[in-house]
Design an enzyme around this catalytic site. Structure first.
Site: not given
Ligand code: NAP
Length: 259
Positions: A45-46, A157, A159-160, A180, A218
């Protein structure tokens, strides 16, 4: 002849799939990274998010094809073994597409950004204060690490992880979730996630400091001063994905989070 480009994760599996894809499309489509009809994203997804932002300016013309090679791959509709099927669909006259709305964030009426998953106002160094308004009406003063406003596609993402609701993709909504939040007898905010239909907009007034950031998918941008952010569903821009009918939302939920 239609044109395509490939945005690929930099690992062996993704690069091998890229080669296979290029062979399958040879003589049928032309590779063109400047004005492609299809953007094939090979990775997780990234990688798909990266490709969406890379082709943001062409968003109304381009069709994204998500091929999974990575960790989660919730958004990617095609598995590595589905390459041939994806190519057949790409070559169809009118391939079945699915549409996902984008969010827009307006910063001080000066700058605008598009978001696919979410917009975040965060500060992990010190308590961030955010005044939240819904359609110009004051809702609350939030104190805590931050605020996350996601669209339907971003509900699985960040949000979950915040305990927000997962939204079925045929609903177009905004979801406001706390990161938080501090809740006690002096500081009060909603706590629960708030889901609004896509006609509404959310304004966040932030007294930024050296550690406040605006997160858009991201990407992160510093917010060093007082700023107003208006977050809404973009009225017209949508991301178009090549659909794989066998890969339903329910099956993806099961695969990603249950089994
Ligand atoms: P990233 O490592 O590219 O993504 C973090 C994780 O979020 C990866 O496992 C990615 O899946 C998954 N992800 C991204 N979009 C998703 C979606 N719409 N539905 C389900 N899973 C999704 O991190 P990043 O580059 O810092 O940020 C990209 C996105 O990651 C952000 O938009 C944010 O939503 C999410 N993120 C989540 C958290 C958290 O949940 N605490 C923290 C940081 C970022 P893949 O493994 O397939 O790439």
């Amino acid at each position: 002849m239609k044109k395509y480009t490939i945005v690929c994760k930099n690992d062996d599996q993704a690069l091998t799939l890229k080669n296979e894809m290029q062979q399958l499309l040879a003589g049928k489509m032309k590779e063109d990274a400047i004005s492609p009809d299809f953007v094939v994203s090979i990775g997780g997804d990234g990688t798909l998010l990266k490709s969406i932002h890379q082709y943001e300016r062409e968003i109304d013309h381009v069709i994204f094809v998500g091929i999974h090679a990575g960790t989660l791959g919730f958004l990617t509709h095609y598995q590595s073994e589905d390459l041939k099927k994806a190519v057949e669909k790409m070559l169809e006259e009118e391939p079945h597409l699915i549409y996902r709305r984008l969010l827009e964030v307006d910063v001080n009426h000066e700058q605008r950004y598009l978001a696919f998953n979410e917009v975040r106002l965060e500060n992990s160094y010190m308590t961030q204060i955010v005044d939240v308004y819904i359609d110009q009406q004051f809702l609350e003063t939030f104190r805590g690490t931050g605020i996350c406003i996601s669209g339907s596609a971003g509900s699985t993402a960040y949000n979950k992880s915040l305990g927000g609701a997962i939204i079925f993709p045929d609903l177009s909504v905004l979801q406001l979730s706390e990161i938080a939040g501090i809740h006690h007898n002096a500081y009060r905010s909603l706590g629960n996630s708030l889901i609004l239909s896509c006609q509404h907009e959310i304004k966040c007034h932030v007294e930024g400091n050296a550690h406040t950031i605006l997160g858009i998918d991201q990407m992160v941008y510093p917010v060093p001063c007082s700023c107003d952010f208006i977050i809404r569903t973009h009225p017209s821009h949508q991301v178009r994905f090549l659909c794989n009918e066998d890969h339903t939302f329910v099956s993806r939920l099961r695969k990603a989070y249950i089994i």
